[in-house]
Write a protein that holds these residues in place. Structure first.
Motif, short mmCIF file in Angstrom:
data_model
loop_
_atom_site.label_atom_id
_atom_site.label_comp_id
_atom_site.label_asym_id
_atom_site.label_seq_id
_atom_site.Cartn_x
_atom_site.Cartn_y
_atom_site.Cartn_z
N GLY A 188 0.88 -32.31 12.27
CA GLY A 188 2.18 -32.39 11.60
C GLY A 188 2.51 -33.80 10.88
O GLY A 188 2.02 -34.90 11.54
N PHE A 189 3.50 -33.96 10.01
CA PHE A 189 4.29 -34.91 9.57
C PHE A 189 5.68 -35.03 9.52
O PHE A 189 6.41 -33.75 8.95
CB PHE A 189 3.58 -35.33 8.05
N ILE A 190 6.42 -36.11 9.69
CA ILE A 190 7.64 -36.33 9.61
C ILE A 190 7.81 -37.09 8.27
O ILE A 190 7.38 -38.33 8.56
CB ILE A 190 8.39 -36.75 10.93
N ILE A 191 8.66 -36.89 7.58
CA ILE A 191 9.05 -37.87 6.51
C ILE A 191 10.44 -37.89 6.79
O ILE A 191 11.68 -37.55 6.55
CB ILE A 191 8.92 -37.00 5.21
N ALA A 192 10.42 -39.18 7.43
CA ALA A 192 11.73 -39.77 7.78
C ALA A 192 11.66 -41.43 7.99
O ALA A 192 10.76 -41.76 8.19
CB ALA A 192 12.05 -39.19 9.15
N PRO A 193 13.11 -41.98 7.68
CA PRO A 193 14.01 -41.44 7.11
C PRO A 193 13.83 -41.23 5.51
O PRO A 193 13.36 -42.23 4.88
CB PRO A 193 15.22 -42.18 7.22
N ILE A 194 14.31 -40.18 4.88
CA ILE A 194 14.02 -40.12 3.42
C ILE A 194 15.38 -41.25 2.90
O ILE A 194 16.48 -40.68 3.06
CB ILE A 194 14.16 -38.67 2.87
N ILE A 195 14.74 -41.92 2.20
CA ILE A 195 15.86 -42.97 1.42
C ILE A 195 15.96 -43.19 0.00
O ILE A 195 14.97 -43.04 -0.61
CB ILE A 195 15.48 -44.51 2.08
N TRP A 196 17.11 -42.59 -0.40
CA TRP A 196 17.56 -42.85 -1.89
C TRP A 196 17.51 -44.16 -2.39
O TRP A 196 18.29 -44.86 -1.84
CB TRP A 196 18.80 -42.36 -2.08
N HIS A 197 16.50 -44.39 -3.25
CA HIS A 197 16.01 -45.67 -3.58
C HIS A 197 15.65 -45.95 -5.29
O HIS A 197 15.39 -44.72 -5.64
CB HIS A 197 15.01 -46.68 -2.85
N ASP A 198 15.53 -46.94 -6.00
CA ASP A 198 15.14 -47.10 -7.10
C ASP A 198 13.69 -46.51 -7.13
O ASP A 198 12.91 -47.04 -6.51
CB ASP A 198 15.39 -48.46 -7.75
N GLY A 199 13.40 -45.36 -8.06
CA GLY A 199 12.07 -45.05 -7.96
C GLY A 199 11.49 -43.90 -6.90
O GLY A 199 10.40 -43.68 -6.66
N TRP A 200 12.49 -43.29 -6.21
CA TRP A 200 12.05 -42.57 -5.18
C TRP A 200 11.37 -41.44 -5.50
O TRP A 200 10.55 -40.86 -4.87
CB TRP A 200 13.54 -42.12 -4.36
N GLU A 201 11.81 -40.73 -6.56
CA GLU A 201 10.76 -39.57 -6.91
C GLU A 201 9.25 -40.20 -7.03
O GLU A 201 8.61 -39.44 -6.56
CB GLU A 201 11.34 -39.16 -8.42
N GLN A 202 9.03 -40.98 -7.83
CA GLN A 202 7.79 -41.71 -7.81
C GLN A 202 7.01 -41.63 -6.34
O GLN A 202 6.04 -41.75 -6.15
CB GLN A 202 7.59 -42.79 -8.86
N GLY A 203 8.20 -42.67 -5.47
CA GLY A 203 7.62 -43.14 -4.31
C GLY A 203 7.45 -41.72 -3.44
O GLY A 203 5.90 -41.88 -2.76
N TYR A 204 7.94 -40.65 -3.29
CA TYR A 204 7.51 -39.54 -2.66
C TYR A 204 6.57 -38.54 -3.23
O TYR A 204 5.84 -38.08 -2.45
CB TYR A 204 8.97 -38.94 -2.34
N ALA A 205 6.53 -38.78 -4.67
CA ALA A 205 5.35 -38.00 -5.19
C ALA A 205 4.37 -38.57 -4.68
O ALA A 205 3.11 -38.04 -4.64
CB ALA A 205 5.58 -37.82 -6.71
#
Length: 356
Positions: free
Chosen positions: A245-262
């Motif tokens: 499994g994977f934990i994505i944490a903490p998810i942080i709102w930052h400039d370019g977050w969409e590109q970063g998480y994609a």
């Protein structure tokens, strides 16, 4: 290529080395246990300074001139003792109970809730009376049988980071493999999983890796294994047949977050063997903090870029009697929907345990 062409060799990144403490404390009774004596042998072989202490809960004379220096030394200090409290805390939403084989972590993640949970005791504690701890776990399992009882081994620590010293995860995985109604879970930011690969686990242990956007790992997770190392370790765990499994944490709102998480999910998909996608689980935890945590983090990491603006957050009542500050509903929804879509785009057979 001409003879005047300059060839620049590719930079080879150094592997993240296993943790070696600078200072170790022992409770005298710890040396009456095989695991305590084994750790003492390790300490002497590495020529590490060690001292005796009456209690793993009272380490007060750590070296350092300032609070920051003492904190950094605490993160390099291992304390070996006995776990006397065998009543387990609940561990929702990850598991039914937290199983305490260690406390504290050598990582320097700026956002970590252990900043306040451990308070003035940020040193790493390991417990050598594991048979007592396993016996308590067995009691919880028998009390709830035939319902499955799950235990989280990483609520207040990262046990993989000290496994080469303690061997406690190997013992716990082997114990849980024999429990029909018991299951184990733990999460790690470290890649040193080789001692776990040959164990008989009976699919009763799910090993999860904490992952994040590149910006978050680079800015806020010093002294942990690199993303690439974690994913290589995840592939090893998948090949060894463990539930993954994977934990994505903490998810942080930052400039370019969409590109970063994609990019995070793309890189993960490219690196994992296809066999790992079956039964894969994800957990998503948005960044949150309390006023106390904000004060402590800013003292310990005065140059941190971690955004902790209370005016930009939503209040949420926490289980420990303090308000915590999470993202407003609109931002939460955007984060959850975007990352969920990317997860199922790359891992259509996976499941998401929760978003919190």
């Amino acid at each position: 290529m001409t003879e005047n062409t300059l060839v620049i060799p590719k930079k080879t990144l150094r592997a993240t080395k296993p943790f070696i403490p600078d200072l170790v404390y022992f409770e005298p009774d710890a040396l009456e246990y095989p695991k305590g004596r084994k750790i003492m042998e390790f300490v002497k072989a590495k020529n590490i300074e060690y001292r005796m202490t009456t209690s793993h809960n009272r380490i007060t004379n750590l070296p350092g001139e300032t609070e920051q220096e003492k904190y950094r030394m605490a993160k390099r200090t291992l304390v070996v003792g006995l776990r006397k409290t065998l009543k387990f805390d609940q561990s929702k939403p990850s598991a039914d109970y937290a199983i305490p084989i260690s406390t504290g972590c050598m990582g320097h993640c700026h956002y970590c809730y252990l900043q306040t949970t451990l308070g003035a005791k940020p040193y790493i504690r390991v417990y050598v009376n594991t048979e007592d701890i396993f016996g308590a776990a067995k009691s919880y399992i028998e009390e709830r049988a035939p319902e499955i009882t799950t235990f989280e081994a990483a609520c207040t620590s990262d046990p993989v980071g000290i496994e080469h010293i303690t061997g406690s995860l190997q013992d716990l995985i082997t114990f849980m493999a024999g429990e029909e109604f018991g299951r184990l879970r733990f999460v790690t930011k470290f890649h040193h999983v080789d001692p776990l690969l040959e164990l008989k686990h009976n699919n009763h242990t799910r090993i999860r890796f904490s992952i994040n956007a590149d910006y978050v790992i680079r800015q806020f997770e010093p002294a942990t294994s690199r993303f690439e190392e974690r994913i290589e370790a995840a592939a090893k765990i998948a090949h060894a047949g463990y539930p993954l499994g994977f934990i994505i944490a903490p998810i942080i709102w930052h400039d370019g977050w969409e590109q970063g998480y994609a990019e995070l999910l793309e890189r993960l998909s490219a690196a994992l063997p296809s066999s790992a996608a079956e039964g894969l689980t994800f957990e998503m935890i948005q960044h949150r903090f309390t006023k106390t945590a904000k004060t402590v983090i800013e003292q310990r990491y005065p140059k941190t870029k971690l955004e902790m603006d209370i005016e930009k957050r939503k209040q949420k009542w926490g289980r420990w009697g303090q308000y915590k500050y999470v993202y407003p509903d609109e931002q939460q929804t955007a984060l959850r929907q975007f990352i969920t879509e990317r997860i199922f785009e790359h891992f259509p057979k996976s499941s998401i345990d929760y978003f919190t």
